[in-house]
Design a protein around this motif. Structure first.
Motif, PDB file in Angstrom:
ATOM      1  N   ARG A 192       0.811  -1.215   0.000  1.00 24.16           N
ATOM      2  CA  ARG A 192       0.000   0.000   0.000  1.00 24.16           C
ATOM      3  C   ARG A 192       0.846   1.268   0.000  1.00 24.16           C
ATOM      4  N   VAL A 193       2.132   1.140   0.256  1.00 30.63           N
ATOM      5  CA  VAL A 193       2.967   2.333   0.310  1.00 30.63           C
ATOM      6  C   VAL A 193       3.987   2.376  -0.824  1.00 30.63           C
TER       7      VAL A 193
ATOM      8  N   ASP B 194       5.285   4.132  -6.840  1.00 34.75           N
ATOM      9  CA  ASP B 194       5.228   4.164  -8.306  1.00 34.75           C
ATOM     10  C   ASP B 194       4.206   5.162  -8.831  1.00 34.75           C
ATOM     11  N   ASP B 195       3.037   5.225  -8.193  1.00 32.82           N
ATOM     12  CA  ASP B 195       1.970   6.091  -8.699  1.00 32.82           C
ATOM     13  C   ASP B 195       1.718   7.299  -7.813  1.00 32.82           C
ATOM     14  N   VAL B 196       2.667   7.626  -6.932  1.00 32.68           N
ATOM     15  CA  VAL B 196       2.494   8.774  -6.044  1.00 32.68           C
ATOM     16  C   VAL B 196       2.802  10.056  -6.803  1.00 32.68           C
ATOM     17  N   ASP B 197       1.831  10.942  -6.864  1.00 39.38           N
ATOM     18  CA  ASP B 197       1.990  12.214  -7.561  1.00 39.38           C
ATOM     19  C   ASP B 197       0.987  13.190  -6.954  1.00 39.38           C
TER      20      ASP B 197
ATOM     21  N   VAL C 175       3.313   1.441   8.132  1.00 38.39           N
ATOM     22  CA  VAL C 175       4.316   1.195   7.098  1.00 38.39           C
ATOM     23  C   VAL C 175       4.436   2.462   6.259  1.00 38.39           C
ATOM     24  N   ALA C 176       5.594   2.668   5.651  1.00 39.47           N
ATOM     25  CA  ALA C 176       5.803   3.904   4.904  1.00 39.47           C
ATOM     26  C   ALA C 176       6.978   3.766   3.949  1.00 39.47           C
TER      27      ALA C 176
ATOM     28  N   GLY D  72      10.604  15.770  -2.325  1.00 40.98           N
ATOM     29  CA  GLY D  72      10.515  14.324  -2.369  1.00 40.98           C
ATOM     30  C   GLY D  72       9.094  13.828  -2.509  1.00 40.98           C
ATOM     31  N   ARG D  73       8.929  12.549  -2.240  1.00 48.56           N
ATOM     32  CA  ARG D  73       7.622  11.889  -2.248  1.00 48.56           C
ATOM     33  C   ARG D  73       7.526  11.009  -1.020  1.00 48.56           C
ATOM     34  N   MET D  74       6.308  10.794  -0.555  1.00 51.05           N
ATOM     35  CA  MET D  74       6.114   9.920   0.591  1.00 51.05           C
ATOM     36  C   MET D  74       4.747   9.258   0.507  1.00 51.05           C
ATOM     37  N   ARG D  75       4.656   8.111   1.145  1.00 45.58           N
ATOM     38  CA  ARG D  75       3.355   7.478   1.375  1.00 45.58           C
ATOM     39  C   ARG D  75       3.456   6.713   2.680  1.00 45.58           C
ATOM     40  N   VAL D  76       2.461   6.910   3.537  1.00 45.40           N
ATOM     41  CA  VAL D  76       2.446   6.268   4.845  1.00 45.40           C
ATOM     42  C   VAL D  76       1.046   5.769   5.136  1.00 45.40           C
ATOM     43  N   CYS D  77       0.945   4.553   5.673  1.00 44.84           N
ATOM     44  CA  CYS D  77      -0.325   3.975   6.107  1.00 44.84           C
ATOM     45  C   CYS D  77      -0.160   3.537   7.564  1.00 44.84           C
ATOM     46  N   PHE D  78      -1.006   4.059   8.419  1.00 43.16           N
ATOM     47  CA  PHE D  78      -0.923   3.763   9.845  1.00 43.16           C
ATOM     48  C   PHE D  78      -1.716   2.515  10.190  1.00 43.16           C
TER      49      PHE D  78
END
Length: 212
Positions: free
Chosen positions: A32-33, A36-39, A140-141, A155-161
């Motif tokens: 989920r983190v 690739d498609d984070v924009d 996770v992140a 930068g870019r980030m993705r985090v799921c609690f």
């Protein structure tokens, strides 16, 4: 295990006095983190509520024994950014302990913080509620730093609690310094100077990137 579940053990539970705290919620799946498609802007859900970062800051702490780099994402402008004060905004932040500089590249947090291997960074959120904050500190992140200077970190980030509220946030960011009187930058300034006056001027984003 909750108290209600313990009651099913009857006299055994009473005899042992076993009232263990609830088990921590399971971690989200690492897929989920992916970045690739984070924009687009940093947005998503925090504690079941829609979240969009309108301010992104970085802070480098060099005090001996407390060295760290923090990345803050808030749903409104962060006032008195460098001070530990009660806040009205919902905030997500990533903390890299033990370092005083930001390296380029990608970092991943894909295991519980209590795992044997030390995590390269921490994740947190706080949302103001009556009498305090709803908060979480596990999940996770992935974080990717594409450029870093004293004036800006990109930068870019993705985090799921971890939890049942589906709290996930991600996007591209341009973070500016988080500074205040605590940094000693206003020792010769007259009383009443706003902390924000100590910060470098931030250039407006291009029209297609401006936060609305």
């Amino acid at each position: 295990m909750r108290r209600a579940a313990l009651l099913s053990f009857g006299l055994l539970a009473l005899a042992c006095g076993d009232d263990a705290p609830p088990a921590p919620p399971p971690l989200p799946d690492a897929s989920r983190v992916a970045l690739d498609d984070v924009d687009g802007p940093v947005e998503g859900q925090v504690d079941g509520r829609a979240f969009r970062a309108l301010d992104a800051r970085f802070r480098v702490v060099t005090f001996p024994g407390r060295e760290r780099v923090d990345l803050f994402f808030a749903d409104r402008a962060i006032a008195r950014c460098g001070l530990s004060v009660a806040r009205d905004e919902t905030r997500v932040w990533l903390r890299m302990p033990g370092v005083t500089s930001i390296a380029l590249g990608e970092l991943a947090l894909l295991a519980a913080p209590e795992a044997d291997a030390p995590a390269s960074f921490e994740i947190h959120y706080e949302r103001p509620i009556a009498g305090g904050y709803a908060e979480a500190h596990r999940g996770v992140a992935r974080l990717e730093i594409t450029s870093a200077s004293a004036a800006q970190v990109d930068g870019r980030m993705r985090v799921c609690f971890a939890g049942a509220d589906d709290s996930c946030v991600g996007g591209a960011f341009h973070a500016t310094p988080c500074q205040s009187r605590i940094d000693g930058r206003a020792l010769r300034e007259p009383p009443g100077l706003a902390d924000e006056a100590l910060e470098p001027v931030r250039m407006p984003a291009p029209a297609d990137e401006a936060v609305r």
